[in-house]
Design a protein around this motif. Structure first.
Motif, PDB file in Angstrom:
ATOM      1  N   MET C  66       0.849  -1.207   0.000  1.00  0.00           N
ATOM      2  CA  MET C  66       0.000   0.000   0.000  1.00  0.00           C
ATOM      3  C   MET C  66       0.877   1.247   0.000  1.00  0.00           C
ATOM      4  O   MET C  66       0.659   2.181  -0.775  1.00  0.00           O
ATOM      5  CB  MET C  66      -0.881   0.032   1.262  1.00  0.00           C
ATOM      6  N   ALA C  67       1.857   1.259   0.901  1.00  0.00           N
ATOM      7  CA  ALA C  67       2.738   2.430   1.017  1.00  0.00           C
ATOM      8  C   ALA C  67       3.470   2.688  -0.301  1.00  0.00           C
ATOM      9  O   ALA C  67       3.541   3.822  -0.789  1.00  0.00           O
ATOM     10  CB  ALA C  67       3.732   2.212   2.157  1.00  0.00           C
ATOM     11  N   GLU C  68       3.998   1.630  -0.883  1.00  0.00           N
ATOM     12  CA  GLU C  68       4.742   1.764  -2.142  1.00  0.00           C
ATOM     13  C   GLU C  68       3.840   2.295  -3.247  1.00  0.00           C
ATOM     14  O   GLU C  68       4.206   3.188  -3.998  1.00  0.00           O
ATOM     15  CB  GLU C  68       5.323   0.392  -2.533  1.00  0.00           C
ATOM     16  N   LYS C  69       2.633   1.737  -3.320  1.00  0.00           N
ATOM     17  CA  LYS C  69       1.733   2.147  -4.395  1.00  0.00           C
ATOM     18  C   LYS C  69       1.162   3.545  -4.156  1.00  0.00           C
ATOM     19  O   LYS C  69       0.945   4.287  -5.101  1.00  0.00           O
ATOM     20  CB  LYS C  69       0.637   1.100  -4.596  1.00  0.00           C
ATOM     21  N   ARG C  70       0.957   3.920  -2.891  1.00  0.00           N
ATOM     22  CA  ARG C  70       0.513   5.302  -2.623  1.00  0.00           C
ATOM     23  C   ARG C  70       1.575   6.298  -3.083  1.00  0.00           C
ATOM     24  O   ARG C  70       1.261   7.426  -3.435  1.00  0.00           O
ATOM     25  CB  ARG C  70       0.185   5.499  -1.139  1.00  0.00           C
ATOM     26  N   LEU C  71       2.838   5.880  -3.082  1.00  0.00           N
ATOM     27  CA  LEU C  71       3.916   6.751  -3.553  1.00  0.00           C
ATOM     28  C   LEU C  71       4.213   6.540  -5.040  1.00  0.00           C
ATOM     29  O   LEU C  71       5.148   7.117  -5.585  1.00  0.00           O
ATOM     30  CB  LEU C  71       5.184   6.506  -2.718  1.00  0.00           C
ATOM     31  N   GLY C  72       3.418   5.675  -5.681  1.00  0.00           N
ATOM     32  CA  GLY C  72       3.555   5.488  -7.121  1.00  0.00           C
ATOM     33  C   GLY C  72       4.706   4.609  -7.556  1.00  0.00           C
ATOM     34  O   GLY C  72       5.026   4.533  -8.741  1.00  0.00           O
ATOM     35  N   ALA C  73       5.357   3.915  -6.611  1.00  0.00           N
ATOM     36  CA  ALA C  73       6.498   3.065  -6.978  1.00  0.00           C
ATOM     37  C   ALA C  73       6.056   1.872  -7.806  1.00  0.00           C
ATOM     38  O   ALA C  73       4.896   1.454  -7.763  1.00  0.00           O
ATOM     39  CB  ALA C  73       7.214   2.585  -5.717  1.00  0.00           C
ATOM     40  N   GLN C  74       6.993   1.315  -8.565  1.00  0.00           N
ATOM     41  CA  GLN C  74       6.773   0.060  -9.277  1.00  0.00           C
ATOM     42  C   GLN C  74       7.083  -1.054  -8.288  1.00  0.00           C
ATOM     43  O   GLN C  74       8.183  -1.100  -7.731  1.00  0.00           O
ATOM     44  CB  GLN C  74       7.714  -0.054 -10.474  1.00  0.00           C
ATOM     45  N   VAL C  75       6.131  -1.953  -8.079  1.00  0.00           N
ATOM     46  CA  VAL C  75       6.272  -2.959  -7.029  1.00  0.00           C
ATOM     47  C   VAL C  75       6.456  -4.356  -7.617  1.00  0.00           C
ATOM     48  O   VAL C  75       5.695  -4.778  -8.484  1.00  0.00           O
ATOM     49  CB  VAL C  75       5.019  -2.963  -6.131  1.00  0.00           C
ATOM     50  N   LEU C  76       7.462  -5.062  -7.151  1.00  0.00           N
ATOM     51  CA  LEU C  76       7.650  -6.464  -7.552  1.00  0.00           C
ATOM     52  C   LEU C  76       7.688  -7.323  -6.303  1.00  0.00           C
ATOM     53  O   LEU C  76       8.561  -7.145  -5.448  1.00  0.00           O
ATOM     54  CB  LEU C  76       8.957  -6.633  -8.328  1.00  0.00           C
ATOM     55  N   ASN C  77       6.740  -8.235  -6.207  1.00  0.00           N
ATOM     56  CA  ASN C  77       6.684  -9.093  -5.039  1.00  0.00           C
ATOM     57  C   ASN C  77       7.456 -10.382  -5.260  1.00  0.00           C
ATOM     58  O   ASN C  77       7.409 -10.983  -6.322  1.00  0.00           O
ATOM     59  CB  ASN C  77       5.231  -9.443  -4.705  1.00  0.00           C
ATOM     60  N   PHE C  78       8.139 -10.773  -4.224  1.00  0.00           N
ATOM     61  CA  PHE C  78       8.867 -12.028  -4.242  1.00  0.00           C
ATOM     62  C   PHE C  78       8.553 -12.749  -2.939  1.00  0.00           C
ATOM     63  O   PHE C  78       8.702 -12.180  -1.864  1.00  0.00           O
ATOM     64  CB  PHE C  78      10.371 -11.751  -4.330  1.00  0.00           C
ATOM     65  N   THR C  79       8.076 -13.989  -3.031  1.00  0.00           N
ATOM     66  CA  THR C  79       7.918 -14.763  -1.804  1.00  0.00           C
ATOM     67  C   THR C  79       8.639 -16.087  -1.958  1.00  0.00           C
ATOM     68  O   THR C  79       8.667 -16.675  -3.035  1.00  0.00           O
ATOM     69  CB  THR C  79       6.440 -15.030  -1.478  1.00  0.00           C
TER      70      THR C  79
END
Lengths: 302, 302, 302
Positions: C66-79
């Motif tokens: 949420m925080a990353e997307k509120r700041l408009g960052a490109q998000v890549l999840n890795f689990t």
């Protein structure tokens, strides 16, 4: 913040509680998005939507995600498998948590009966039902209805046969409520142990022969997982009695269309060669799922 | 809609079917993206790309996702583990489903032999091979070739040793097809039970000593999972006979570079200390994977 | 490229190494983002952030996303679950791989002791600790401190009781370091076998009765998984001795607030009715996690 009533009006928990004008409006907006030549219309750019899947489904999650992204929404996926629900946390706590973090709407799929309705009472964001136990699956029924409308022009007067495990089918229920509200006539066909007695008041159970006499023949997915528990004698036997075999398909009226919510069990409830035959609308149904969900999201958030 | 021929030209199923000018063009565009100072160039902003991984791979999925997002594409991830493929749905039905929902291109990784080729005949969107059984892994070979080009200036005349399980390696095959088309010379080195006899016509099998005499020493990952099935005597024994040990690495010519598709089994096919030594290009290979995939995506969609 | 010192200053590994002015600045920026009416402020639009979760956590990953997307960052999840870490690849190799592919910052959660610190020495991008073994969980403590500041106006002079499994709690440690730096007074309460002896020099262990006399009563999650290993006698017994029961809650001073890092075990460490009572700040804590993480991301990347 929206008022509680407003939130409820924007949620989509089922078709049972919608009236025909609301359904009609959703189908009209579906048509709008279906005919949109641009793929991306970022009207939801600053809205955060979470797909909360407490029950797995590639197809439905993917379809919602396409719809959300076509509208430019910020999408956050949550699946129970990779989550703290495993460590005993309740669905309620999870949904309240995601709400606390600021999502604007939640698309939710879950198994336990009655939980979705309780959730909708307690949270202050619109919830969209993406599969609710054996209760309803309204966006599936809307895309089915849109597919029929697109083919026949209107729903009024259509005869629709729904065939298979009615007892456990949320697809059957949502279609029943939606289609009858819109003036279509529904009939069921099911093995004895897959009939839902409480629905008999709304739609008759007919034989497989009668079921084939319809404008729409909608086959339901057989839950092969239930096989072990004895509810399903054998896949072979099921196909023989209740499957849309090539032979049965060949005798359908030329105007009849074939539908299935997918994923299909090829050669169980429907024969391999029938899935992509000219009367089948199975892949178009999937295409139609995206604009339907765009219409539902737009109603929730705009 | 694109014509079928057009779609096929935009797909990337393998390097065997590309000619050298197409490879050259991809390497040129890779260089363009590699030298781009901006990280985000949203030329694919309204394009929807799905990463469809029917076989797990962090690294490759992540690399494609970086490439897609650097080009501004809308990305939808699909992995088989969390999907209805578990409930018996075929790969074909899944891909057709995602296509129906409106994706513009699919990046696909899968195990069963021959399925990718059949899929490419049946769908109307470009498909990009992200790992196809034991057949090809073209973007890996392209990034390998780009890494070599960056270091040596050109591929023509290079001697490249590929060492390890050639029999099961799609990386070896794609490199073989690509490198020989570009005028490089490939030689293999493998334990007897990991040789692919049908490739002997294109590249000789040499001893480990000969293999060390090359411009590029490319180590393949040992599939430790196969250990149990007896194909691999022991990790220790493998290292002794076919590993790039510190001792062997110390005797390489100063101009030789070391490569590996990763992830590495440290101290099996390559010694821990060799992974990040000055002659190693293992981490640069990973960096180069992103611009390679940008070039491939651009070719598919622009 | 940033210098090594610069990178370290932008990382957030723990609160132990921050000074009070740095904490204050983070809390001020948290307040800024908390009071932002717009949900989306795309200042990180061309930055690529990867959430690298080698240990599962819905809540924390979601909050960061949420925080990353509120700041408009490109998000890549890795689990890790869906990754090649399963095939024996080390955490180090994975992080270096994602770094090679061009991410600008990594949010990381992992179990093994000491690995995060080593990683931070070796990579050239800022790392943000999203849970580090039994060591620290700084963004959790920051959101706890922000929640207290919001309620009490300041941290100086507050008395904070932390109750539960101190021995294994990174939340307890990060709160201890952060709160004491800011002039608050921390006391612990724990069963004998859950005390961390090395922390006794910084905060006294008190009885449950004394622990209830505080401005903040912070309950820790009981790791029910440890039950089997005998560390926890029984959930019933734990609740009786160390749980915030309705009875204990009813005797708290009216000014006391109740906190919990969540997810809660209802009716183990905290009674069901207490979770959402008027003195509870459990859901507000979750809300506050998002602006805290925005502040931490901004510090890492702007």
């Amino acid at each position: 913040m929206m008022t509680a009533t407003k939130v409820k009006e924007r949620s989509l928990l089922g078709l049972k509680d919608l009236d025909s004008s609301e359904i009609e409006q959703l189908l009209e907006r579906t048509s709008h998005w279906d005919n949109q030549s641009q793929k991306l219309t970022p009207v939801l750019e600053s809205r955060f939507v979470s797909n909360m899947f407490f029950e797995n489904s590639t197809r439905t999650r993917f379809s919602f995600e396409m719809a959300e992204k076509r509208l430019g929404a910020q999408v956050l996926n949550f699946t129970a498998a990779a989550s703290s629900v495993e460590k005993g946390e309740s669905i309620y706590d999870t949904v309240r948590t995601l709400e606390s973090m600021g999502i604007d709407a939640g698309v939710i799929r879950l198994k336990p009966a009655g939980v979705l309705e309780q959730l909708a009472e307690k949270v202050a964001i619109p919830l969209i039902n993406a599969g609710d136990g054996n209760n309803e699956h309204p966006t599936q029924a809307l895309l089915d209805m849109y597919t029929m409308t697109k083919h026949f022009g209107a729903l009024k007067g259509l005869k629709v046969s729904i065939i298979g495990d009615i007892l456990h089918s949320r697809v059957a229920r949502s279609n029943l409520w939606g289609l009858t509200k819109m003036g279509a006539q529904v009939q069921f066909c099911a093995p004895e142990n897959m009939k839902a007695p409480e629905l008999a008041a709304y739609a008759p159970y007919v034989s497989m022969e009668e079921a084939m006499q319809a404008d729409v023949v909608m086959m339901l997915r057989v839950q092969l997982e239930r096989h072990a528990s004895g509810i399903l004698q054998s896949a072979e036997e099921y196909r023989r009695q209740f499957g849309l075999t090539e032979e049965r398909a060949s005798k359908l009226s030329a105007g009849t269309i074939i539908m299935h919510p997918a994923p299909v069990n090829r050669n169980v409830e429907i024969d391999d060669a029938v899935v992509e035959c000219s009367q089948s609308r199975i892949f178009p149904q999937m295409s139609n799922g995206v604009p339907v969900r765009m219409a539902v999201l737009e109603r929730a958030l705009l």
